[in-house]
Motif scaffolding. Structure first.
Motif, mmCIF file in Angstrom:
data_model
loop_
_atom_site.group_PDB
_atom_site.id
_atom_site.type_symbol
_atom_site.label_atom_id
_atom_site.label_comp_id
_atom_site.label_asym_id
_atom_site.label_seq_id
_atom_site.Cartn_x
_atom_site.Cartn_y
_atom_site.Cartn_z
ATOM 1 N N MET A 1 -15.081 25.819 41.109
ATOM 2 C CA MET A 1 -14.058 26.425 41.957
ATOM 3 C C MET A 1 -14.682 27.301 43.044
ATOM 4 O O MET A 1 -14.380 27.204 44.207
ATOM 5 N N ILE A 2 -15.629 28.205 42.654
ATOM 6 C CA ILE A 2 -16.295 29.091 43.605
ATOM 7 C C ILE A 2 -17.731 28.628 43.765
ATOM 8 O O ILE A 2 -18.467 28.497 42.794
ATOM 9 N N SER A 3 -18.124 28.382 45.004
ATOM 10 C CA SER A 3 -19.480 27.912 45.287
ATOM 11 C C SER A 3 -20.115 28.810 46.341
ATOM 12 O O SER A 3 -19.461 29.189 47.314
ATOM 13 N N VAL A 4 -21.381 29.135 46.140
ATOM 14 C CA VAL A 4 -22.148 29.869 47.144
ATOM 15 C C VAL A 4 -22.855 28.854 48.018
ATOM 16 O O VAL A 4 -23.631 28.031 47.525
ATOM 17 N N LEU A 5 -22.568 28.883 49.302
ATOM 18 C CA LEU A 5 -23.112 27.882 50.222
ATOM 19 C C LEU A 5 -24.570 28.150 50.534
ATOM 20 O O LEU A 5 -24.982 29.288 50.793
ATOM 21 N N ASP A 6 -25.369 27.089 50.534
ATOM 22 C CA ASP A 6 -26.725 27.199 51.045
ATOM 23 C C ASP A 6 -26.680 27.074 52.562
ATOM 24 O O ASP A 6 -25.616 26.910 53.164
ATOM 25 N N HIS A 7 -27.821 27.174 53.194
ATOM 26 C CA HIS A 7 -27.839 27.179 54.658
ATOM 27 C C HIS A 7 -27.541 25.812 55.266
ATOM 28 O O HIS A 7 -27.286 25.713 56.464
ATOM 29 N N GLU A 8 -27.526 24.767 54.449
ATOM 30 C CA GLU A 8 -27.148 23.439 54.940
ATOM 31 C C GLU A 8 -25.670 23.125 54.659
ATOM 32 O O GLU A 8 -25.184 22.061 55.035
ATOM 33 N N PHE A 9 -24.982 24.034 53.988
ATOM 34 C CA PHE A 9 -23.574 23.821 53.655
ATOM 35 C C PHE A 9 -23.377 22.520 52.871
ATOM 36 O O PHE A 9 -22.352 21.858 52.993
ATOM 37 N N SER A 10 -24.367 22.149 52.065
ATOM 38 C CA SER A 10 -24.323 20.840 51.409
ATOM 39 C C SER A 10 -23.148 20.720 50.447
ATOM 40 O O SER A 10 -22.524 19.645 50.361
ATOM 41 N N GLN A 11 -22.806 21.806 49.719
ATOM 42 C CA GLN A 11 -21.680 21.719 48.776
ATOM 43 C C GLN A 11 -20.374 21.446 49.512
ATOM 44 O O GLN A 11 -19.534 20.667 49.050
ATOM 45 N N LEU A 12 -20.198 22.087 50.653
ATOM 46 C CA LEU A 12 -18.983 21.868 51.442
ATOM 47 C C LEU A 12 -18.911 20.428 51.932
ATOM 48 O O LEU A 12 -17.851 19.783 51.852
ATOM 49 N N ASN A 13 -20.007 19.902 52.409
ATOM 50 C CA ASN A 13 -20.008 18.538 52.929
ATOM 51 C C ASN A 13 -19.777 17.503 51.832
ATOM 52 O O ASN A 13 -19.088 16.496 52.051
ATOM 53 N N VAL A 14 -20.323 17.749 50.659
ATOM 54 C CA VAL A 14 -20.050 16.855 49.519
ATOM 55 C C VAL A 14 -18.564 16.898 49.185
ATOM 56 O O VAL A 14 -17.932 15.856 48.951
ATOM 57 N N PHE A 15 -17.998 18.074 49.171
ATOM 58 C CA PHE A 15 -16.569 18.228 48.883
ATOM 59 C C PHE A 15 -15.724 17.437 49.878
ATOM 60 O O PHE A 15 -14.801 16.704 49.486
ATOM 61 N N LEU A 16 -16.039 17.551 51.169
ATOM 62 C CA LEU A 16 -15.257 16.851 52.190
ATOM 63 C C LEU A 16 -15.346 15.337 52.029
ATOM 64 O O LEU A 16 -14.354 14.619 52.243
ATOM 65 N N LYS A 17 -16.507 14.834 51.644
ATOM 66 C CA LYS A 17 -16.668 13.391 51.467
ATOM 67 C C LYS A 17 -15.892 12.866 50.255
ATOM 68 O O LYS A 17 -15.497 11.699 50.221
ATOM 69 N N GLN A 18 -15.672 13.736 49.281
ATOM 70 C CA GLN A 18 -15.004 13.307 48.048
ATOM 71 C C GLN A 18 -13.485 13.311 48.159
ATOM 72 O O GLN A 18 -12.805 12.740 47.316
#
Length: 346
Positions: A1-18
């Motif tokens: 539910m809560i994610s700390v973003l790295d400088h590449e925002f990789s978690q956010l981008n994975v979320f958007l693709k899913q």
């Protein structure tokens, strides 16, 4: 539910693709549009169409009139049930954006990207959304969980000191009501800086999330998160009415000072502990200008608090550092005594 973003925002981008998303809407205010939106857009990897919606900054924008304008914008740009709203901002943006999303077409998905310390540790977490009714705080709202909350601590570097300090008040509250070690770590900080506070954000967020998971609709233990807020929201509303607004954290710090006094008066904590807690809060927060002739008006504001029942003002009081009880009442005279305690404290 809560994610700390790295400088590449990789978690956010994975979320958007899913996700199955038709269109993205990004809600910002003038400040986050300038300082934070370029970082988001520079790291967001998607071919989805998106629209940026900017509002003026400040608590004054957290109104049903602003919500109406946002609903109209969503309708104009044909937002549907598969649309996604990004709330990129502090507590005003996440409260307001969450409310708009949770009510538009009976609810569209939203994610919170808090840019302030207050947003990261409090407003963006827990699924409360809302707008103010005139100067009365959060009187209209919903319980609605964001799809995700993404934290990017580097956003704190854009904050003015006063806003950083505002969020710190909620962190102190988390320690006082639920975690003595967290309180001790926070109050050991000599200076408030984004670098110094960042290591403690995760602990504060975890405390709030743990409480919310036990009681999402605030029927029991979640009420402990209101410690400092019965008096604090009245103070915040009072200064908003006078068109001399203070930050949420400044009002809550004052509220906590009043409510630790009430905890002492109810024989829940010792005078020694009262003095110790008071000294540590005052180390970070200046006194607000509250005079005795304001007390009656503040009391009336407390009587309108949304947490009340049967016309009785409800409080949460601490009974030790890291421990809190809820559904507490006291006399009007005691409340006035607490305001007088605050007035003469500094």
């Amino acid at each position: 539910m809560i994610s700390v973003l790295d400088h590449e925002f990789s978690q956010l981008n994975v979320f958007l693709k899913q996700q199955r998303i038709s269109k993205i809407f990004i809600l910002t205010d003038e400040n986050t549009h300038q300082y934070c939106l370029p970082v988001l857009l520079g790291n967001m990897e998607t071919n989805l169409p998106f629209e940026i919606i900017e509002i003026d900054p400040g608590e004054e924008m957290k109104t049903i009139e602003t919500a109406l304008q946002l609903w109209e914008i969503l309708a104009e740009y044909e937002a549907d049930r598969s649309s996604l709203l990004f709330n990129l901002g502090g507590g005003v943006i996440t409260d307001l954006g969450g409310f708009v999303a949770s009510t538009y077409k009976r609810g569209i998905r939203f994610i919170n990207l808090p840019t302030s310390l207050l947003g990261m540790c409090d407003a963006a977490v827990g699924g409360k959304t809302g707008v103010d009714l005139h100067s009365l705080k959060n009187m209209i709202g919903t319980f609605a969980m964001p799809e995700k909350v993404f934290l990017y601590p580097d956003f704190l570097k854009t904050l003015p000191f006063r806003e950083l300090r505002s969020g710190f008040a909620e962190m102190l509250k988390h320690g006082l009501i639920a975690d003595a070690e967290h309180w001790l770590q926070l109050t050991s900080l000599e200076n408030l800086t984004s670098e110094g506070i960042t290591p403690f954000i995760s602990a504060s967020t975890t405390i709030k999330n743990r409480i919310v998971e036990q009681d999402f609709h605030e029927e029991n233990i979640r009420k402990t998160l209101n410690f400092g807020h019965t008096v604090g929201h009245a103070i915040e509303s009072f200064f908003l009415q006078r068109e001399t607004p203070v930050t949420h954290g400044e009002a809550i710090a004052a509220g906590m000072l009043c409510e630790i006094y009430l905890s002492f008066e109810q024989n829940l904590i010792s005078e020694t502990l009262l003095d110790s807690i008071s000294l540590k809060i005052r180390k970070y927060f200046p006194q607000l200008s509250i005079e005795e002739n304001h007390f009656g008006h503040l009391l009336r504001l407390m009587q309108q608090d949304k947490k009340n029942s049967d016309s009785t003002i409800n409080f949460s009081f601490i009974n030790g550092i890291g421990s809190c009880i809820f559904n507490q009442q006291c006399s009007e005279n005691s409340i006035l005594n607490s305001l007088n305690y605050y007035k003469n404290l500094y």
